[in-house]
Design an enzyme around this catalytic site. Sequence first.
Site, PDB file in Angstrom:
ATOM      1  N   GLY A 260       2.653  -0.830   4.471  1.00 41.68           N
ATOM      2  CA  GLY A 260       2.631   0.565   4.041  1.00 41.68           C
ATOM      3  C   GLY A 260       4.043   1.061   3.791  1.00 41.68           C
ATOM      4  N   GLY A 261       4.609   1.718   4.778  1.00 39.48           N
ATOM      5  CA  GLY A 261       5.916   2.372   4.653  1.00 39.48           C
ATOM      6  C   GLY A 261       6.982   1.562   3.927  1.00 39.48           C
TER       7      GLY A 261
ATOM      8  N   ASN B 178       0.843  -1.195   0.000  1.00 39.11           N
ATOM      9  CA  ASN B 178       0.000   0.000   0.000  1.00 39.11           C
ATOM     10  C   ASN B 178       0.883   1.251   0.000  1.00 39.11           C
ATOM     11  OD1 ASN B 178      -1.833   2.035   0.531  1.00 39.11           O
ATOM     12  ND2 ASN B 178      -2.315   1.360   2.614  1.00 39.11           N
ATOM     13  N   TRP B 179       0.973   1.873  -1.173  1.00 44.12           N
ATOM     14  CA  TRP B 179       1.828   3.057  -1.302  1.00 44.12           C
ATOM     15  C   TRP B 179       1.201   4.313  -0.700  1.00 44.12           C
ATOM     16  CZ3 TRP B 179       3.934   2.817  -7.051  1.00 44.12           C
ATOM     17  CH2 TRP B 179       4.951   1.858  -7.117  1.00 44.12           C
ATOM     18  N   LYS B 180      -0.050   4.237  -0.325  1.00 45.17           N
ATOM     19  CA  LYS B 180      -0.763   5.425   0.180  1.00 45.17           C
ATOM     20  C   LYS B 180      -0.595   6.579  -0.816  1.00 45.17           C
ATOM     21  CE  LYS B 180      -0.337   3.512   4.763  1.00 45.17           C
ATOM     22  NZ  LYS B 180      -0.149   3.672   6.195  1.00 45.17           N
TER      23      LYS B 180
ATOM     24  N   GLY C 155       2.695   2.560  11.005  1.00 45.00           N
ATOM     25  CA  GLY C 155       3.685   3.621  10.822  1.00 45.00           C
ATOM     26  C   GLY C 155       4.517   3.926  12.054  1.00 45.00           C
TER      27      GLY C 155
ATOM     28  N   GLU D  72      -5.417  -4.488  11.304  1.00 45.46           N
ATOM     29  CA  GLU D  72      -4.480  -3.374  11.319  1.00 45.46           C
ATOM     30  C   GLU D  72      -4.634  -2.562  12.604  1.00 45.46           C
ATOM     31  OE1 GLU D  72      -2.646  -2.745   7.340  1.00 45.46           O
ATOM     32  OE2 GLU D  72      -3.998  -1.086   7.766  1.00 45.46           O
TER      33      GLU D  72
ATOM     34  N   HIS E 248      -9.574   1.392   5.300  1.00 44.04           N
ATOM     35  CA  HIS E 248      -8.301   1.596   5.990  1.00 44.04           C
ATOM     36  C   HIS E 248      -8.507   2.607   7.123  1.00 44.04           C
ATOM     37  CE1 HIS E 248      -4.179   2.780   6.763  1.00 44.04           C
ATOM     38  NE2 HIS E 248      -3.811   1.667   6.178  1.00 44.04           N
TER      39      HIS E 248
ATOM     40  N   SER F 115       3.490  -1.728  10.376  1.00 42.27           N
ATOM     41  CA  SER F 115       4.947  -1.672  10.520  1.00 42.27           C
ATOM     42  C   SER F 115       5.690  -2.924  10.079  1.00 42.27           C
ATOM     43  CB  SER F 115       5.335  -1.311  11.954  1.00 42.27           C
ATOM     44  OG  SER F 115       4.873  -0.006  12.262  1.00 42.27           O
TER      45      SER F 115
HETATM   46  P1  PGA Z   1       2.765   0.672   7.774  1.00 44.91           P
HETATM   47  O1  PGA Z   1       1.287   0.850   7.225  1.00 44.91           O
HETATM   48  O2  PGA Z   1       3.293  -0.597   7.178  1.00 44.91           O
HETATM   49  O3  PGA Z   1       3.492   1.898   7.298  1.00 44.91           O
HETATM   50  O4  PGA Z   1       2.672   0.592   9.252  1.00 44.91           O
HETATM   51  C1  PGA Z   1       0.430  -0.250   7.150  1.00 44.91           C
HETATM   52  C2  PGA Z   1      -0.897   0.209   6.679  1.00 44.91           C
HETATM   53  O5  PGA Z   1      -1.298   1.338   6.984  1.00 44.91           O
HETATM   54  O6  PGA Z   1      -1.580  -0.536   5.972  1.00 44.91           O
END
Ligand code: PGA
Length: 232
Positions: free
Chosen positions: A215-216, A12-14, A162, A156, A99, A194
């Site tokens: 995400g990150g 997930n690149w957001k 994050g 999640e 999300h 994370s």
């Molecule tokens: P993260 O995000 O890996 O940066 O913690 C996960 C998400 O929001 O799906």
Amino acid sequence: MSMNERKLLVLNWKSHKTLTEAKTWLATVGPKAALSEYTLVLCPPFPFVEALHKEIENKKYHITLGVQDLSPFPAGAYTGAVSARNLEELDVKYTIVGHSERRKYFHETMQEVANKVSEAIAAGITPIVCVDKEHIEAQANAILESERGKCIVAYEPVGHIGTGEVDDIKDVLTVAEHIREAFGEQAPVLYGGSVDGDTADMFLKSNALHGALVGGASLSEKEVLKMAALMA
Ligand code: PGA
């Protein structure tokens, strides 16, 4: 989806990256993806979907496209929304819905998330429904019973998104049980929060989980190759 299918590494690149950066990432990860034992599901920002789809198709990369959100409405007069029909020719197989960032910053309700699930399923797109502990049941109940079994559910915990710290695997497995009680025994459950190259294995290898949502760390080619076990 049965548990025998390949596990999912959902990326997930957001709202990150430019189109050029997106193409550079794909040129690095794409050629190696076929060697992974996992299905890489790339969820880029909407404006990159077409270009990435073309590149994936031309180069025959083993990367599956997903999106980060979907309109709760069908195609129509809904300015700014991206409907399932808009994605029809782009080979989008998954959509993240609900999300925690959508719930928090865009005030999405359980019912809206449920409507997105309906739109996705009607279009043959598999919804990945994100939940946190306290609303598992409420979210499951908002979704039509006939559609609950067609969802993938991502656990999640907001406190771990994050932050650089994954949740305790034991807690994750307990919550995964609750998720299956609410969504159905067969519901594939992902963990997100994370996850990176150092921690992905723990979740991807667990028999009780169907993969991870990242995400990150998904922004980094190197981290993705590590998570997909394509690099030490
Ligand atoms: P993260 O995000 O890996 O940066 O913690 C996960 C998400 O929001 O799906």
